[in-house]
Design a protein around this motif. Structure first.
Motif, short mmCIF file in Angstrom:
data_model
loop_
_atom_site.label_atom_id
_atom_site.label_comp_id
_atom_site.label_asym_id
_atom_site.label_seq_id
_atom_site.Cartn_x
_atom_site.Cartn_y
_atom_site.Cartn_z
N TYR A 1 -0.63 7.93 -13.78
CA TYR A 1 -0.60 6.53 -13.33
C TYR A 1 -1.91 6.08 -12.70
O TYR A 1 -2.27 4.91 -12.81
CB TYR A 1 0.56 6.32 -12.35
N GLY A 2 -2.60 6.98 -12.03
CA GLY A 2 -3.90 6.63 -11.50
C GLY A 2 -3.93 6.49 -10.00
O GLY A 2 -2.89 6.42 -9.33
N THR A 3 -5.15 6.46 -9.45
CA THR A 3 -5.36 6.23 -8.02
C THR A 3 -6.03 4.87 -7.83
O THR A 3 -5.37 3.91 -7.44
CB THR A 3 -6.20 7.37 -7.41
N ALA A 4 -7.30 4.75 -8.16
CA ALA A 4 -7.97 3.45 -8.02
C ALA A 4 -7.36 2.39 -8.93
O ALA A 4 -7.29 1.21 -8.56
CB ALA A 4 -9.47 3.59 -8.30
N LEU A 5 -6.92 2.79 -10.11
CA LEU A 5 -6.31 1.81 -11.01
C LEU A 5 -4.86 1.52 -10.67
O LEU A 5 -4.29 0.53 -11.14
CB LEU A 5 -6.39 2.29 -12.46
N ALA A 6 -4.23 2.37 -9.84
CA ALA A 6 -2.82 2.17 -9.51
C ALA A 6 -2.54 0.81 -8.89
O ALA A 6 -1.60 0.12 -9.29
CB ALA A 6 -2.32 3.29 -8.61
N PRO A 7 -3.33 0.36 -7.87
CA PRO A 7 -3.06 -0.98 -7.32
C PRO A 7 -3.20 -2.09 -8.36
O PRO A 7 -2.46 -3.07 -8.32
CB PRO A 7 -4.12 -1.12 -6.21
N MET A 8 -4.14 -1.91 -9.29
CA MET A 8 -4.33 -2.93 -10.34
C MET A 8 -3.15 -2.92 -11.30
O MET A 8 -2.64 -3.98 -11.69
CB MET A 8 -5.64 -2.66 -11.08
N ARG A 9 -2.71 -1.74 -11.70
CA ARG A 9 -1.56 -1.64 -12.60
C ARG A 9 -0.30 -2.20 -11.94
O ARG A 9 0.49 -2.91 -12.58
CB ARG A 9 -1.34 -0.18 -13.01
N THR A 10 -0.11 -1.89 -10.66
CA THR A 10 1.06 -2.39 -9.96
C THR A 10 1.00 -3.90 -9.80
O THR A 10 2.00 -4.60 -10.02
CB THR A 10 1.18 -1.71 -8.58
N ALA A 11 -0.17 -4.43 -9.42
CA ALA A 11 -0.32 -5.88 -9.28
C ALA A 11 -0.04 -6.58 -10.61
O ALA A 11 0.65 -7.61 -10.65
CB ALA A 11 -1.72 -6.21 -8.77
N ALA A 12 -0.55 -6.02 -11.70
CA ALA A 12 -0.32 -6.62 -13.01
C ALA A 12 1.17 -6.57 -13.39
O ALA A 12 1.71 -7.53 -13.96
CB ALA A 12 -1.16 -5.91 -14.07
N SER A 13 1.84 -5.46 -13.05
CA SER A 13 3.26 -5.35 -13.37
C SER A 13 4.10 -6.33 -12.58
O SER A 13 5.22 -6.67 -12.98
CB SER A 13 3.74 -3.91 -13.11
N GLN A 14 3.56 -6.80 -11.45
CA GLN A 14 4.25 -7.81 -10.62
C GLN A 14 3.97 -9.23 -11.10
O GLN A 14 4.42 -10.19 -10.47
CB GLN A 14 3.82 -7.65 -9.17
N GLY A 15 3.20 -9.36 -12.17
CA GLY A 15 2.89 -10.67 -12.71
C GLY A 15 1.66 -11.31 -12.11
O GLY A 15 1.37 -12.48 -12.39
N ARG A 16 0.93 -10.53 -11.30
CA ARG A 16 -0.30 -11.06 -10.68
C ARG A 16 -1.39 -11.21 -11.74
O ARG A 16 -1.49 -10.43 -12.68
CB ARG A 16 -0.77 -10.10 -9.59
N THR A 17 -2.25 -12.19 -11.54
CA THR A 17 -3.40 -12.39 -12.42
C THR A 17 -4.61 -11.74 -11.78
O THR A 17 -4.94 -12.03 -10.63
CB THR A 17 -3.66 -13.90 -12.64
N LEU A 18 -5.26 -10.87 -12.52
CA LEU A 18 -6.47 -10.24 -12.00
C LEU A 18 -7.40 -9.92 -13.15
O LEU A 18 -7.03 -9.96 -14.33
CB LEU A 18 -6.14 -8.96 -11.21
N HIS A 19 -8.62 -9.62 -12.79
CA HIS A 19 -9.65 -9.26 -13.76
C HIS A 19 -10.44 -8.10 -13.19
O HIS A 19 -10.72 -8.06 -11.99
CB HIS A 19 -10.58 -10.46 -14.02
N VAL A 20 -10.77 -7.13 -14.04
CA VAL A 20 -11.45 -5.92 -13.57
C VAL A 20 -12.83 -5.83 -14.20
O VAL A 20 -12.99 -5.89 -15.43
CB VAL A 20 -10.64 -4.65 -13.93
N TRP A 21 -13.84 -5.67 -13.34
CA TRP A 21 -15.18 -5.32 -13.78
C TRP A 21 -15.26 -3.79 -13.85
O TRP A 21 -14.97 -3.11 -12.87
CB TRP A 21 -16.24 -5.83 -12.80
N VAL A 22 -15.62 -3.27 -15.00
CA VAL A 22 -15.63 -1.82 -15.23
C VAL A 22 -17.06 -1.34 -15.35
O VAL A 22 -17.75 -1.64 -16.33
CB VAL A 22 -14.83 -1.45 -16.50
N ASP A 23 -17.53 -0.59 -14.36
CA ASP A 23 -18.83 0.07 -14.47
C ASP A 23 -18.79 1.09 -15.60
O ASP A 23 -17.86 1.89 -15.70
CB ASP A 23 -19.16 0.81 -13.17
N GLU A 24 -19.82 1.12 -16.42
CA GLU A 24 -19.84 2.10 -17.52
C GLU A 24 -19.90 3.54 -17.01
O GLU A 24 -19.40 4.46 -17.63
CB GLU A 24 -21.02 1.84 -18.44
N THR A 25 -20.53 3.74 -15.84
CA THR A 25 -20.60 5.04 -15.17
C THR A 25 -21.46 6.05 -15.92
O THR A 25 -20.97 6.99 -16.54
CB THR A 25 -19.20 5.64 -14.88
N ARG A 26 -22.74 5.83 -15.86
CA ARG A 26 -23.67 6.79 -16.45
C ARG A 26 -23.77 8.04 -15.58
O ARG A 26 -23.58 7.96 -14.38
CB ARG A 26 -25.05 6.14 -16.59
#
Length: 349
Positions: A169-194
């Motif tokens: 399920y994830g740690t840092a992504l868990a709050p985002m996944r939970t917020a999205a499952s609650q119908g919240r609108t959000l947008h994620v900036w994803v660092d490519e992580t070199r």
């Protein structure tokens, strides 16, 4: 959106892993049927992310127990002790690895007086418990962390601390996944992580699969996005959190924390209590894994730097506690000063 990924699982006689080196273009299962294969999967990052490594190591211990030809419990216990040493040596920074193998060995020592079969059976049961508890902890992190994301929030994350880095399920992504499952609108900036591109290859894939809007950026764009007012908060994972709240995470995390501090943007760390290491007082004591320079000079097996150029690759950096707004655990949100709250989270886990 709350459905877990299958990152690590057990099949009779094998520790099974989704090969994270082949994502996002191929979904391939690796079946590790001996301890050496489990250790290699951890070392080469077929499986990565502190909680996922811990679950994998627990199953590695169970694999040894089920395959052993030992004729009595003391002999099997010695094999398990050797297996722990082998696994612990693969990734020194992620504390969940040694946490899981220590937990398995403690259980083995408790079961040994009951006999050989009780020890064999108990190791697999304990490994299953490690996995199931990780899933529960990650869902709790999502529950505690989701309210910290502003309405219609723009969140920036680094590396991959999603389902692939955990039991599912994830740690840092868990709050985002939970917020999205609650119908919240959000947008994620994803660092490519070199240089290993965990953000580009893994986090972008996870969020797309979950239906969460994202935009992939190069690591050196993060400051621009903050300066432009496009980032409401930052949520990252952790490989080790020490007693004072200093955090080791994927290289580049410290830079983000400095930028967030300058721009007055909340900087959150999300991790289960198994990532907290109270034996170390400060982050200066955390061992930093030094990986092959080939991972910097090559991309997808292709040389991208002049032949013979030296390259450094510290895989992690340490973010001082003064740059961290809060640490999200399965026991709640811990705010500065961190020492007491982290100690309480560990005691209650």
């Amino acid at each position: 959106m709350s459905q877990e990924l299958r990152t690590v699982w057990w099949e009779p006689g094998a520790v099974c892993l989704i090969d994270q080196l082949r994502l996002p273009h191929e979904e391939v299962t690796v079946r590790c049927t001996e301890l050496a294969a489990v250790a290699a999967a951890i070392k080469t990052m077929v499986v990565r992310g502190a909680p996922a490594i811990g679950c994998t190591a627990a199953y590695g211990i169970a694999l040894v127990a089920t395959q052993s030809t030992a004729t009595d419990a003391p002999a099997l216990l010695r094999e398990l002790e050797a297996a722990k040493a082998t696994l612990d040596a693969q990734r020194p920074t992620a504390v969940n690895l040694a946490w899981a193998t220590t937990r398995m060995l403690n259980q083995a020592r408790a079961l040994a007086p009951s006999g050989l079969e009780a020890l064999r059976t108990g190791m697999l049961e304990e490994a299953h418990a490690v996995l199931h508890e990780d899933l529960a902890m990650c869902h709790a992190i999502g529950d505690y962390g989701a309210p910290l994301i502003p309405e219609r929030g723009h969140v920036l994350t680094h590396c991959n601390a999603g389902g692939l880095a955990t039991a599912g399920y994830g740690t840092a992504l868990a709050p985002m996944r939970t917020a999205a499952s609650q119908g919240r609108t959000l947008h994620v900036w994803v660092d490519e992580t070199r240089p290993f591109l965990q953000g580009a290859r893994l986090t972008a894939w996870e969020l797309r699969e979950a239906g969460i809007p994202l935009t992939l950026i190069t690591d050196n764009m993060a400051g621009y996005m903050m300066q432009s007012g496009e980032v409401d908060c930052i949520i990252v994972g952790a490989d080790r959190i020490v007693a004072n709240g200093d955090v080791a995470n994927k290289i580049g995390t410290y830079s983000l924390a400095v930028l967030a501090n300058f721009h007055n943007i909340p900087f959150y760390v999300a991790a289960p209590s198994s990532t907290i290491d109270l034996s170390l007082a400060t982050g200066d004591l955390i061992p930093i894994e030094q990986r092959s320079s080939d991972e910097v000079t090559h991309l997808g097996g292709q040389l991208i730097a002049p032949l013979g150029v030296n390259a450094a690759h510290p895989a992690f950096d340490v973010t001082p506690n003064r740059l961290i707004t809060a640490i999200i655990t399965e026991r709640g949100v811990v705010y500065p000063p961190f020492t007491e709250g982290l100690s309480t989270a560990v005691r209650r886990s």
